[in-house]
Design a protein around this motif. Structure first.
Motif, PDB file in Angstrom:
ATOM      1  N   GLY A  15     -40.638  14.118 -10.254  1.00 39.84           N
ATOM      2  CA  GLY A  15     -41.846  13.012  -9.753  1.00 39.84           C
ATOM      3  C   GLY A  15     -43.279  13.319  -9.982  1.00 39.84           C
ATOM      4  O   GLY A  15     -44.153  12.690 -10.253  1.00 39.84           O
ATOM      5  N   ARG A  18     -44.232  12.552 -13.481  1.00 39.89           N
ATOM      6  CA  ARG A  18     -44.264  11.095 -13.530  1.00 39.89           C
ATOM      7  C   ARG A  18     -45.626  10.463 -13.189  1.00 39.89           C
ATOM      8  O   ARG A  18     -46.245   9.653 -13.665  1.00 39.89           O
ATOM      9  CB  ARG A  18     -43.071  10.422 -12.952  1.00 39.89           C
ATOM     10  N   ARG A  19     -45.975  10.818 -11.909  1.00 38.73           N
ATOM     11  CA  ARG A  19     -47.103  10.475 -11.247  1.00 38.73           C
ATOM     12  C   ARG A  19     -48.194  10.826 -12.009  1.00 38.73           C
ATOM     13  O   ARG A  19     -49.575  10.237 -12.181  1.00 38.73           O
ATOM     14  CB  ARG A  19     -47.204  11.068  -9.711  1.00 38.73           C
ATOM     15  N   ARG A  24     -43.566   5.101 -15.090  1.00 36.07           N
ATOM     16  CA  ARG A  24     -42.958   4.310 -14.108  1.00 36.07           C
ATOM     17  C   ARG A  24     -41.473   3.899 -14.655  1.00 36.07           C
ATOM     18  O   ARG A  24     -41.291   4.036 -16.039  1.00 36.07           O
ATOM     19  CB  ARG A  24     -43.631   3.051 -13.715  1.00 36.07           C
ATOM     20  N   THR A  25     -40.717   3.348 -13.884  1.00 34.24           N
ATOM     21  CA  THR A  25     -39.403   2.837 -14.241  1.00 34.24           C
ATOM     22  C   THR A  25     -39.542   1.817 -15.342  1.00 34.24           C
ATOM     23  O   THR A  25     -40.196   0.957 -15.484  1.00 34.24           O
ATOM     24  CB  THR A  25     -38.839   2.295 -13.124  1.00 34.24           C
ATOM     25  N   LEU A  72     -44.335  -2.382  -7.138  1.00 37.74           N
ATOM     26  CA  LEU A  72     -43.825  -1.114  -6.966  1.00 37.74           C
ATOM     27  C   LEU A  72     -42.742  -1.197  -5.709  1.00 37.74           C
ATOM     28  O   LEU A  72     -42.757  -2.055  -5.076  1.00 37.74           O
ATOM     29  CB  LEU A  72     -45.084  -0.236  -6.015  1.00 37.74           C
ATOM     30  N   THR A  73     -41.689  -0.404  -6.062  1.00 36.97           N
ATOM     31  CA  THR A  73     -40.528  -0.414  -5.100  1.00 36.97           C
ATOM     32  C   THR A  73     -41.108   0.264  -3.839  1.00 36.97           C
ATOM     33  O   THR A  73     -42.033   1.102  -3.818  1.00 36.97           O
ATOM     34  CB  THR A  73     -39.344   0.233  -5.704  1.00 36.97           C
ATOM     35  N   LYS A  75     -39.233   2.841  -2.774  1.00 42.17           N
ATOM     36  CA  LYS A  75     -39.327   4.392  -3.304  1.00 42.17           C
ATOM     37  C   LYS A  75     -40.416   4.613  -3.815  1.00 42.17           C
ATOM     38  O   LYS A  75     -40.784   5.896  -3.752  1.00 42.17           O
ATOM     39  CB  LYS A  75     -37.895   4.590  -3.955  1.00 42.17           C
ATOM     40  N   GLU A  76     -41.035   3.957  -4.810  1.00 38.98           N
ATOM     41  CA  GLU A  76     -42.056   4.430  -5.408  1.00 38.98           C
ATOM     42  C   GLU A  76     -43.326   4.689  -4.630  1.00 38.98           C
ATOM     43  O   GLU A  76     -44.035   5.367  -4.851  1.00 38.98           O
ATOM     44  CB  GLU A  76     -42.546   3.394  -6.664  1.00 38.98           C
ATOM     45  N   GLU A  78     -43.292   5.546  -1.479  1.00 38.51           N
ATOM     46  CA  GLU A  78     -42.991   6.624  -0.830  1.00 38.51           C
ATOM     47  C   GLU A  78     -43.268   7.850  -1.346  1.00 38.51           C
ATOM     48  O   GLU A  78     -44.005   8.736  -1.069  1.00 38.51           O
ATOM     49  CB  GLU A  78     -41.657   6.798  -0.447  1.00 38.51           C
ATOM     50  N   GLU A  79     -43.099   8.007  -2.724  1.00 36.59           N
ATOM     51  CA  GLU A  79     -43.187   9.144  -3.753  1.00 36.59           C
ATOM     52  C   GLU A  79     -44.901   9.233  -3.965  1.00 36.59           C
ATOM     53  O   GLU A  79     -45.290  10.316  -3.831  1.00 36.59           O
ATOM     54  CB  GLU A  79     -42.720   8.776  -4.965  1.00 36.59           C
ATOM     55  N   ILE A  80     -45.425   8.170  -4.089  1.00 32.22           N
ATOM     56  CA  ILE A  80     -46.933   8.163  -4.070  1.00 32.22           C
ATOM     57  C   ILE A  80     -47.769   8.998  -2.771  1.00 32.22           C
ATOM     58  O   ILE A  80     -48.446   9.396  -2.925  1.00 32.22           O
ATOM     59  CB  ILE A  80     -47.586   6.804  -4.642  1.00 32.22           C
TER      60      ILE A  80
END
Length: 85
Positions: A15, A18-19, A24-25, A72-73, A75-76, A78-80
């Motif tokens: 993650g 990716r960030r 992104r997906t 954004l989902t 989950k995305e 939350e990751e951010i």
């Protein structure tokens, strides 16, 4: 950082990476071999400017990335937020 190759040949990009690169997906990556190393590079770089505005219904601040920005989902998000200071 370390990751593993699955039985299907899939690799999970951590993650943090990716960030940092804005991956992104669904994004496409170019794959190549350079000096015996596997190199993955995002095909395109997003050039979006986001701004904080007020939601007209709730009056709460929201992040607006403009028309056509990908959604954004949860989950995305939350990751951010997990990496936010």
């Amino acid at each position: 950082m370390q990751t593993r190759v699955s039985t299907k040949g899939q690799v999970v990009l951590p993650g943090l990476i990716r960030r940092r690169l804005g991956i992104r997906t669904g994004d496409s990556l170019d794959a190549s071999v350079e000096n015996g190393r596997i190199v993955l590079a995002p095909q395109t770089k997003r050039a979006r400017r986001a701004r904080i505005t007020k939601d007209p219904l709730t009056g709460l601040p929201v992040l607006d990335a403009g028309a056509g920005a990908p959604a954004l989902t949860s989950k995305e998000v939350e990751e951010i937020l997990a990496s936010f200071p």
